[in-house]
Every structure is written in structure tokens, then in C-alpha cells.
Design a protein around this motif. Structure first.
Motif, mmCIF file in Angstrom:
data_model
loop_
_atom_site.group_PDB
_atom_site.id
_atom_site.type_symbol
_atom_site.label_atom_id
_atom_site.label_comp_id
_atom_site.label_asym_id
_atom_site.label_seq_id
_atom_site.Cartn_x
_atom_site.Cartn_y
_atom_site.Cartn_z
ATOM 1 N N ARG A 1 0.846 -1.184 0.000
ATOM 2 C CA ARG A 1 0.000 0.000 0.000
ATOM 3 C C ARG A 1 0.884 1.237 0.000
ATOM 4 O O ARG A 1 1.561 1.545 1.000
ATOM 5 N N GLN A 2 0.880 1.969 -1.102
ATOM 6 C CA GLN A 2 1.699 3.168 -1.223
ATOM 7 C C GLN A 2 1.300 4.238 -0.211
ATOM 8 O O GLN A 2 2.144 5.004 0.267
ATOM 9 N N ASP A 3 0.008 4.293 0.123
ATOM 10 C CA ASP A 3 -0.454 5.332 1.039
ATOM 11 C C ASP A 3 0.114 5.176 2.440
ATOM 12 O O ASP A 3 0.245 6.154 3.186
ATOM 13 N N ILE A 4 0.484 3.940 2.809
ATOM 14 C CA ILE A 4 1.063 3.736 4.135
ATOM 15 C C ILE A 4 2.451 4.376 4.220
ATOM 16 O O ILE A 4 2.827 4.950 5.249
ATOM 17 N N ASP A 5 3.216 4.301 3.140
ATOM 18 C CA ASP A 5 4.496 5.005 3.132
ATOM 19 C C ASP A 5 4.278 6.513 3.265
ATOM 20 O O ASP A 5 5.061 7.215 3.909
ATOM 21 N N GLY A 6 3.202 7.020 2.658
ATOM 22 C CA GLY A 6 2.892 8.438 2.808
ATOM 23 C C GLY A 6 2.537 8.793 4.242
ATOM 24 O O GLY A 6 2.933 9.856 4.751
ATOM 25 N N LEU A 7 1.810 7.910 4.903
ATOM 26 C CA LEU A 7 1.459 8.144 6.305
ATOM 27 C C LEU A 7 2.704 8.066 7.182
ATOM 28 O O LEU A 7 2.865 8.845 8.137
ATOM 29 N N ARG A 8 3.581 7.132 6.852
ATOM 30 C CA ARG A 8 4.869 7.076 7.567
ATOM 31 C C ARG A 8 5.640 8.384 7.398
ATOM 32 O O ARG A 8 6.274 8.877 8.337
ATOM 33 N N ALA A 9 5.593 8.934 6.202
ATOM 34 C CA ALA A 9 6.309 10.187 5.932
ATOM 35 C C ALA A 9 5.796 11.304 6.822
ATOM 36 O O ALA A 9 6.580 12.076 7.399
ATOM 37 N N ILE A 10 4.470 11.408 6.948
ATOM 38 C CA ILE A 10 3.905 12.438 7.825
ATOM 39 C C ILE A 10 4.394 12.232 9.250
ATOM 40 O O ILE A 10 4.811 13.177 9.938
#
Length: 628
Positions: A4-13
Motif C-alpha cells: 500500500r503506497q499510502d502507508i508510506d505516505g502516512l509514515r512520511a507524515i
């Protein structure tokens, strides 16, 4: 599992919040909540993996922990060893000794227990602890040790039993945190039982998605926008003095859970989370988290002052470069079995040998008292008075202790001149006078009875939100006065710090003075001390001691304290006040290094030398001759 690409985005935040907070960007005062977002993500991912393997009947405890070792150990080992090298060359013995202890606790994933134990008010600022951030890794690893077994055992009975067990554990952990946040705030912050609910929040999301309990597509966009708002909002409205975790952690965790639960690729939120820069930052987030804090600590230690804005951005750039290298050449090669070329036995062997190495090195540093022989030409005993010694007596209650633990018979500094007793009452700024009063015992006109409580300035009837024990501890001073027949009280506090950090109402100080006088007590105030804009005065002392004239005084301009000292004198025109600020700061700057000795051990607490200097002047001053 589907990536899930969005999880990496959430990790980034999450990781950017933590980094910006630690680099000193004040507008993100609640950036520490990024750790809670990480907890929810970790709980979700681990539970998703476990459920898939258990459902497919491929679950193996050995394989599970082998993967955890591959994922977490290599980069952690690199950070610990790199921090050891830096600390060896610049840390003072007391700091290096504590670093050795933290090495042992970090490599055994017990650092949350260690830093909780060391979290008393006098343990020194957090910017002298390069491995402090590993407390969160310890919480996760403790979860990983317990949760797979719970999930596997309950699944064997039924899926319903497993679901209800996870839900029950979530509720119990959350209630423990809520009910304990006022009585043991540092315990709730560091200890696993009070933090597991955050990981279990992610576990509940994983169970829901595994069972296809997903939100309706109509509501998904609303849930995603709500989730993003809940994740971002606390970063700005929380601060270091919020009662956290507890209710204050719910928005961040709920927001992360909503973003994990919803997977609508058509929303703006999803597109933001899957931007290339967000995915890249998320991929290297573990290395970013590991490396950023040692960089902050050691650079701050070296420059001994607040960061300039350009330095903050420079440290961000360095952190990203180092973290990418760590991810590319340390993390990634070890994570994939085929590329790494290690068999399970080799992985466990590597983990054991590296753990043993760091354990032995850390224990040696600890046992050797921080290896003072590294500085053969310095008078370490003078320049580096330890914070432990400054706070180690039975008369200084920590932030979670109440007056019932105080023992009068253990807290008396006896005079050779009189049998009358004067009470010394206050917070750590009263306690750090003990060393000087003891050293100047021959000058004492009275016995001194010490009653001090961490973070509790001597004001009766003042409730401090982050110091729940202060109200009762300070109220108890009236009982001490009556029981011990006290006629004189010396009051000392870090008033300026408490006003800003704990919302102390200094305007109530006259009420306390009147209450003391109504009880037949003559009060005297030791006024506010200067507070300095430096990270580590001890390291400053080592530099000053090596110059041509090591006895020459060194002055530095304080960044706080003067306004408070003036306000106290204005509030109490008819009360005896010893002007401690003027003693150290006769002009605009203050003597932080005097007669070859360091006056403070941190931003505002006196060293033994500083304590001797102040108490000698106090005892000789005509205003300090308290009446019988």
C-alpha cells in the motif's frame, strides 16, 4: 500482503512531524505525536502479516522473529555504534556513563524502562541522551514478543475469541492510560502497558480489513479527510506540557486508523499520500527516525547553544542523506532473504553476537564510570559534577511521589551554632542548595530542614496540571511547620520555568507569604536564578579549562530569569529577598564559569561549586539572618 503506497505516505507524515519537532521548529509543538502514528501503523502491519500467515497455516514464531531482526537490527546496530564513537570523544564521564547504560538497555529493547527510571527532574536535559528515541522501539519490540503468541493461542479457539481478546486488550490498555495519566505521567508515556492500545488500534483495523469490514465507498472520502485532519491537527495544538498520552493521543491514533481503514484511491488525500516524495520519505522513515536524534544531540552538544534557523535546515539535509545511505546499504540488503544470503541460523547468530558486543561495551563504560581517563588533563571532579549527585538524597520527592515518603529525620543539615531549625522549602532549586549548605555547615546559624519536591515551586494552593502531586506536597508544609515548631522558612524555586512550563500563577505567591506569617513564620525568598540558552555547560567547561588562563571567569547572557526576579521583588516589597540573579549577573551577563569552576550542571541547576558560592553569599548577607 499487497503493498500500500499510502502507508508510506502516512509514515512520511509521522517521521517528518518528529524530525521537525526535534530540530526545533516551534510551530510544530506537537510533533512528538508522530510516534503514536507509527505505533498504529506498526500494529496494523504486524497484525495483517500474522493474520495472513495464521489463516494460511504458514505461521512460524522463528520465521516471524527472524524477519523482525532483519528489519530492525542492522540499522539500529549502526546507530548505536556510531553514537558510541561520537560519545567517546566528547561526552563528559557522567554523561558517558549514562550513555553506556542506555546502550545496554537499547540493545536489549528495554530502553523505555531505562529512560522512565531516569526521567526524574534532575536527570539532565533530554538533549544529552542520544539514544532516548529508542524507547519507542522498545515498546514495539515488547509488543512483538507478546502479541503473536496471544493471537495464535486465541485463534486456535476461534476467530471470535481472537477478535474479542484483541478488543479487550485494547480497552484495558486504554483505560490504564486514561486512569493513570495524572498519577504517573512519565510511566504512562514510557511503559508498554499504557501504550499497547495504540498498536492494538492498528490491530483492530487489520482485523476489520481481513474480515472485509471496510467502509462504504460513499463515506470513504469523508473518513479520509477526517483522518488527515486528526493526524495533522495535534501537531499544532499539542505541546510538551500536554497530558500525553491519554485522551490527548486519541486524535492522532484515530486519524491514523481511519487513513489505514479507508483505501479510496480517487481522493485528494490518497493522491497526497502517494506522491513520490512522500513514498520515498516513508520508505526511509525507519532510518530517518534512528539517525535524526543522535545528529541533533551531538551537534547541539558541540556548539553548546540554540540552533540557528540555517542549522536546522542543514541538519535536516544531513539527516536525509545519512538516512538514505543507511536505507540503501544497511536496511535494504538485510531485509530481503535472497539478496542478503543469510540463513535463519546466521541471522540469529548475527543478532546474538552484535547484542553481546554492544552489551559488553556498554557495561564496560558503565562499570568504568564513564572512563574519566579520556580527559587526563582536566579536573573532572570539578568541571563535571554529576546530575545524579545533585539530586540524590531522600528529601527530594520526584514528580510522582507525595509527602508521605518524606522523612524529617533524614533531611536535617545540623548546625554547630544553634539548635533552632529553619525549613528550606521548594523545588529542585531548593534541593540544589543542599550541597552548598552542607559544605558551608560551619557558617550555618541554624539547622536546615530540607523539604523539596521536583517541579513544585513553594506556593500553597496552586494546582499544576502536569505536576499533580504539587498541590498536596506544598499544602503539607503547613503541617511540617506546626509539627516541627518552625519559625523561619527559606523558599527557593525555578519560578520562571514553572510559569511557562506548568502554568504557575506567580501572582499567588503573596498569598503563600501571608499564610506563613499567619502561622507565625518569617519567610525569606531566594530569588530566581539565571537560565542559560545552552545545551551543555559541562562541555563548555572542558573547553574553558584548556585555554591559557583557565581561572578567568566566563560570562554568558541568560535567556530567561531576569523578568521573573524583578516581578518577585515587586510582588513582595515587605519580604526579605536574597537576589540570587544579581549575585551571578552583576551586569548584563552572568558568570557561568567562576574561579576555574563551573557554576551550573544544566540550563539552570547549580553545580556543587555554584551551590557553595550561592549559599556562602546567602549566609553572610545581612538579610539572610533570619529572626528567632
Amino acid at each position: 500482503m499487497r503493498y500500500r503506497q499510502d502507508i508510506d505516505g502516512l509514515r512520511a507524515i509521522a517521521v517528518l512531524c518528529v524530525l521537525l519537532f526535534h530540530f526545533g521548529f516551534d510551530s510544530l509543538s506537537g510533533g512528538f505525536a508522530g510516534v503514536d502514528i507509527f505505533f498504529v501503523i506498526s500494529g496494523y502491519l504486524i497484525t495483517s502479516i500474522l493474520l495472513k500467515e495464521i489463516d494460511d497455516e504458514h505461521f512460524s514464531f522463528l520465521q516471524f522473529y527472524e524477519k523482525r531482526i532483519r528489519r530492525l537490527y542492522p540499522a539500529l546496530i549502526a546507530v548505536v555504534l556510531s553514537s558510541f564513537i561520537a560519545a567517546y570523544f566528547i561526552f563528559m564521564p557522567d554523561e558517558f556513563k549514562e550513555f553506556g547504560q542506555s546502550m545496554v538497555s537499547t540493545i536489549t529493547y528495554l530502553s523505555n524502562l531505562f529512560f522512565w527510571y531516569k526521567s526524574d527532574y534532575f536527570s539532565g536535559p533530554s538533549d544529552l541522551k542520544p539514544l532516548l528515541h529508542t524507547w519507542s522501539l522498545a515498546v514495539e519490540e515488547q509488543f512483538y514478543l507478546i502479541f503473536p503468541l496471544v493471537l495464535w493461542l486465541t485463534y486456535k479457539r476461534s476467530r471470535l475469541a481472537m477478535n474479542l481478546t484483541v478488543l479487550a486488550l485494547f480497552v484495558i490498555s486504554f483505560l490504564l492510560a486514561i486512569l493513570s495519566i495524572e498519577s504517573i505521567p512519565s510511566g504512562v508515556f514510557y511503559l508498554s502497558p499504557f501504550r499497547f492500545w495504540e498498536l492494538l488500534f492498528g490491530s483492530l483495523v487489520a482485523i476489520a480489513l481481513r474480515r472485509n469490514w471496510s467502509p462504504n465507498s460513499t463515506f470513504s472520502p469523508i473518513l479520509e479527510y477526517t483522518g488527515l485532519a486528526l493526524v495533522i491537527g495535534p501537531i499544532f495544538w499539542l505541546d510538551e506540557h500536554s497530558q500525553f498520552p491519554g485522551w490527548a493521543a486519541v486524535p492522532s491514533c484515530l486519524g491514523a486508523a481511519l487513513l489505514l481503514w479507508t483505501q479510496d484511491k480517487s481522493t485528494v488525500v490518497y493522491k497526497i499520500l502517494t506522491l513520490p516524495v512522500m513514498r520515498f520519505t516513508g520508505k526511509i522513515s525507519y532510518s530517518l527516525y534512528l539517525w535524526h536524534w543522535p545528529i541533533v544531540v551531538f551537534y547541539g552538544y558541540w556548539i553548546i547553544r540554540e540552533f540557528e534557523i540555517w542549522e536546522k535546515f542543514a541538519m535536516m539535509a544531513v539527516t536525509f542523506i545519512v538516512s538514505w545511505l543507511s536505507w540503501r546499504y544497511i536496511e535494504s540488503p538485510f531485509r530481503l532473504t535472497k539478496q542478503a544470503g543469510f540463513k535463519p541460523k546466521q541471522v540469529y547468530g548475527y543478532a546474538f553476537s552484535s547484542t553481546l558486543l554492544i552489551f559488553v561495551v556498554g557495561a564496560l563504560v558503565w562499570q568504568q564510570n564513564g572512563m574519566p581517563q579520556r580527559f587526563p588533563n582536566l579536573k573532572i571532579e570539578t568541571l563535571a559534577q554529576t546530575r545524579t549527585e545533585s539530586g540524590e538524597n531522600h528529601c527530594f520527592l520526584n514528580t510522582e511521589q507525595d509527602f508521605s515518603l518524606w522523612k524529617a529525620n533524614e533531611c536535617l543539615i545540623e548546625s554547630t551554632q544553634s539548635k533552632q531549625t529553619v525549613l528550606l522549602w521548594g523545588d529542585s532549586h531548593a534541593n540544589h542548595l543542599v550541597a552548598g549548605l552542607t559544605a558551608n555547615r560551619d557558617l550555618l546559624p541554624y539547622n536546615i530542614l530540607v523539604y523539596s519536591s521536583a517541579g513544585c515551586p513553594p506556593i500553597i494552593g496552586q494546582s499544576l496540571p502536569t505536576r499533580p502531586n504539587c498541590l498536596q506536597n506544598n499544602q503539607h508544609v503547613l503541617d511540617i511547620i506546626k509539627t516541627m515548631h518552625i519559625k523561619n522558612v527559606i523558599m527557593a524555586g525555578n519560578w520562571a520555568y514553572s510559569e511557562k512550563a506548568d502554568h504557575l500563577d506567580i501572582a499567588k505567591l503573596p498569598e503563600t507569604i501571608n499564610a506563613l506569617k499567619e502561622n507565625g513564620v518569617q519567610p525569606m525568598i531566594i530569588n530566581q536564578l539565571p537560565l542559560y540558552p545552552i545545551s551543555n555547560p559541562q562541555y563548555l567547561a572542558t573547553r574553558l579549562a584548556s585555554r591559557d588562563n583557565p581561572k578567568e571567569d566566563y560570562f554568558i547572557k541568560p535567556d530567561d530569569g531576569l523578568d521573573m526576579s524583578v516581578r518577585i521583588m515587586q510582588l513582595l516589597p515587605n519580604t526579605q529577598i536574597f537576589d540570587a540573579f544579581k549575585l551571578f549577573c552583576p551586569d548584563e551577563s552572568c558568570s557561568i564559569f567562576k574561579n576555574g569552576e563551573l557554576m551550573v550542571v544544566d540550563r539552570g541547576h547549580l553545580s556543587h561549586a555554584g551551590s557553595r558560592y550561592l549559599t556562602k553569599a546567602f549566609l553572610k548577607d545581612s538579610k539572610s539572618q533570619l529572626t528567632h
